[in-house]
Design a protein around this motif. Sequence first.
Motif, PDB file in Angstrom:
ATOM      1  N   GLY A  16       0.806  -1.220   0.000  1.00 21.72           N
ATOM      2  CA  GLY A  16       0.000   0.000   0.000  1.00 21.72           C
ATOM      3  C   GLY A  16       0.834   1.262   0.000  1.00 21.72           C
ATOM      4  N   ASN A  17       2.124   1.147   0.339  1.00 24.94           N
ATOM      5  CA  ASN A  17       3.008   2.314   0.357  1.00 24.94           C
ATOM      6  C   ASN A  17       3.450   2.738  -1.032  1.00 24.94           C
ATOM      7  OD1 ASN A  17       2.900   2.292   3.146  1.00 24.94           O
ATOM      8  ND2 ASN A  17       4.675   0.965   3.321  1.00 24.94           N
ATOM      9  N   TYR A  18       3.254   1.878  -2.003  1.00 24.43           N
ATOM     10  CA  TYR A  18       3.674   2.170  -3.371  1.00 24.43           C
ATOM     11  C   TYR A  18       2.546   2.821  -4.153  1.00 24.43           C
ATOM     12  CZ  TYR A  18       7.728  -0.760  -2.498  1.00 24.43           C
ATOM     13  OH  TYR A  18       8.877  -1.275  -1.991  1.00 24.43           O
ATOM     14  N   GLU A  19       2.899   3.508  -5.224  1.00 23.96           N
ATOM     15  CA  GLU A  19       1.903   4.101  -6.105  1.00 23.96           C
ATOM     16  C   GLU A  19       1.344   3.032  -7.040  1.00 23.96           C
ATOM     17  OE1 GLU A  19       3.596   7.434  -8.123  1.00 23.96           O
ATOM     18  OE2 GLU A  19       3.938   8.531  -6.268  1.00 23.96           O
ATOM     19  N   ARG A  20       0.158   3.275  -7.550  1.00 18.81           N
ATOM     20  CA  ARG A  20      -0.519   2.305  -8.414  1.00 18.81           C
ATOM     21  C   ARG A  20       0.318   1.963  -9.633  1.00 18.81           C
ATOM     22  NH1 ARG A  20      -3.147   3.069 -13.009  1.00 18.81           N
ATOM     23  NH2 ARG A  20      -3.094   5.289 -12.671  1.00 18.81           N
ATOM     24  N   ASP A  21       0.900   2.974 -10.263  1.00 24.20           N
ATOM     25  CA  ASP A  21       1.693   2.733 -11.471  1.00 24.20           C
ATOM     26  C   ASP A  21       2.918   1.870 -11.181  1.00 24.20           C
ATOM     27  OD1 ASP A  21      -0.030   4.121 -13.092  1.00 24.20           O
ATOM     28  OD2 ASP A  21       1.054   6.015 -12.921  1.00 24.20           O
ATOM     29  N   LEU A  67       3.172  -0.422  -8.779  1.00 19.62           N
ATOM     30  CA  LEU A  67       2.691  -1.785  -8.559  1.00 19.62           C
ATOM     31  C   LEU A  67       2.308  -2.446  -9.876  1.00 19.62           C
ATOM     32  CD1 LEU A  67       0.521  -1.184  -5.384  1.00 19.62           C
ATOM     33  CD2 LEU A  67       2.638  -2.481  -5.500  1.00 19.62           C
ATOM     34  N   LYS A  68       1.623  -1.702 -10.726  1.00 22.73           N
ATOM     35  CA  LYS A  68       1.185  -2.246 -12.018  1.00 22.73           C
ATOM     36  C   LYS A  68       2.390  -2.630 -12.873  1.00 22.73           C
ATOM     37  CE  LYS A  68      -0.144   0.324 -15.324  1.00 22.73           C
ATOM     38  NZ  LYS A  68      -0.621   1.181 -16.345  1.00 22.73           N
ATOM     39  N   ASP A  69       3.414  -1.768 -12.917  1.00 24.18           N
ATOM     40  CA  ASP A  69       4.609  -2.058 -13.708  1.00 24.18           C
ATOM     41  C   ASP A  69       5.354  -3.270 -13.169  1.00 24.18           C
ATOM     42  OD1 ASP A  69       3.983   0.124 -15.262  1.00 24.18           O
ATOM     43  OD2 ASP A  69       5.469   1.453 -14.327  1.00 24.18           O
ATOM     44  N   ALA A  70       5.429  -3.387 -11.845  1.00 23.43           N
ATOM     45  CA  ALA A  70       6.124  -4.527 -11.239  1.00 23.43           C
ATOM     46  C   ALA A  70       5.359  -5.821 -11.499  1.00 23.43           C
ATOM     47  CB  ALA A  70       6.306  -4.297  -9.744  1.00 23.43           C
ATOM     48  N   GLY A 100       5.101 -10.985 -14.551  1.00 31.03           N
ATOM     49  CA  GLY A 100       4.133 -11.826 -15.250  1.00 31.03           C
ATOM     50  C   GLY A 100       2.870 -12.108 -14.465  1.00 31.03           C
ATOM     51  N   LEU A 101       2.584 -11.321 -13.463  1.00 30.71           N
ATOM     52  CA  LEU A 101       1.362 -11.484 -12.674  1.00 30.71           C
ATOM     53  C   LEU A 101       0.226 -10.795 -13.423  1.00 30.71           C
ATOM     54  CD1 LEU A 101       0.205 -12.490  -9.958  1.00 30.71           C
ATOM     55  CD2 LEU A 101       0.654 -10.220  -9.056  1.00 30.71           C
ATOM     56  N   GLU A 102      -0.780 -11.555 -13.799  1.00 29.17           N
ATOM     57  CA  GLU A 102      -1.871 -11.002 -14.596  1.00 29.17           C
ATOM     58  C   GLU A 102      -2.829 -10.195 -13.730  1.00 29.17           C
ATOM     59  OE1 GLU A 102      -3.784 -13.333 -17.471  1.00 29.17           O
ATOM     60  OE2 GLU A 102      -2.002 -14.487 -17.962  1.00 29.17           O
ATOM     61  N   LEU A 103      -3.196  -9.034 -14.247  1.00 33.55           N
ATOM     62  CA  LEU A 103      -4.137  -8.156 -13.561  1.00 33.55           C
ATOM     63  C   LEU A 103      -5.333  -7.925 -14.469  1.00 33.55           C
ATOM     64  CD1 LEU A 103      -1.682  -5.424 -12.274  1.00 33.55           C
ATOM     65  CD2 LEU A 103      -2.646  -7.292 -10.953  1.00 33.55           C
ATOM     66  N   ARG A 117       8.535 -12.307  -5.504  1.00 32.66           N
ATOM     67  CA  ARG A 117       9.058 -11.778  -6.767  1.00 32.66           C
ATOM     68  C   ARG A 117       8.625 -10.331  -6.972  1.00 32.66           C
ATOM     69  NH1 ARG A 117       7.407 -15.662 -11.430  1.00 32.66           N
ATOM     70  NH2 ARG A 117       5.457 -15.200 -10.421  1.00 32.66           N
ATOM     71  N   LEU A 118       7.411 -10.011  -6.569  1.00 39.08           N
ATOM     72  CA  LEU A 118       6.913  -8.646  -6.693  1.00 39.08           C
ATOM     73  C   LEU A 118       7.706  -7.699  -5.798  1.00 39.08           C
ATOM     74  CD1 LEU A 118       4.737  -6.796  -7.940  1.00 39.08           C
ATOM     75  CD2 LEU A 118       3.346  -7.268  -5.942  1.00 39.08           C
ATOM     76  N   GLU A 119       7.995  -8.149  -4.600  1.00 38.79           N
ATOM     77  CA  GLU A 119       8.768  -7.315  -3.672  1.00 38.79           C
ATOM     78  C   GLU A 119      10.168  -7.046  -4.208  1.00 38.79           C
ATOM     79  OE1 GLU A 119       8.889  -7.054   1.083  1.00 38.79           O
ATOM     80  OE2 GLU A 119       9.544  -8.957   0.265  1.00 38.79           O
ATOM     81  N   GLN A 120      10.750  -8.032  -4.881  1.00 38.81           N
ATOM     82  CA  GLN A 120      12.084  -7.842  -5.461  1.00 38.81           C
ATOM     83  C   GLN A 120      12.018  -6.923  -6.685  1.00 38.81           C
ATOM     84  OE1 GLN A 120      13.324 -11.821  -6.234  1.00 38.81           O
ATOM     85  NE2 GLN A 120      13.831 -12.253  -4.094  1.00 38.81           N
TER      86      GLN A 120
END
Length: 128
Positions: free
Chosen positions: A11-16, A18-21, A26-29, A54-57
């Motif tokens: 939640g500390n990150y911006e939407r863009d 998170l979406k880019d990461a 390869g996590l489908e949204l 993987r997302l955190e990295q």
Amino acid sequence: MPRAVDPAHFGNYERDQLKDACEAIGLELGRAAKRNKQLLLKRLGKATDAELKRLEQALPAVGKRKRYDREVETRPAKRIKVTLAPVSSSTGRNEAFLSVPNETVLQKCMSSFIDHTGNRALARGICM
């Protein structure tokens, strides 16, 4: 069973960011999750522990996050000097500016308007 990575941490990150990461790992949204941060975080709550690691990295450090949509202007604003010419009635040009037109000018304008917008001007004809 506690999770290895808490999804609320994202939640500390911006939407863009998170979406880019998510796209990078390869996590489908869904379409709505790409546009709404709350739905994106809800989707991350359903992700597996491996995906969250993987997302955190893939995400940058929170303190060093980029600001999308914001570009800082470092140069000072330019100041423009404006000088106005003095208005004088001796030139003759300013006397007619914003003055009320006389009756003949009004009549000409009205008749021209009626000629261009009246029934005769707007009537349709049949072409053969």
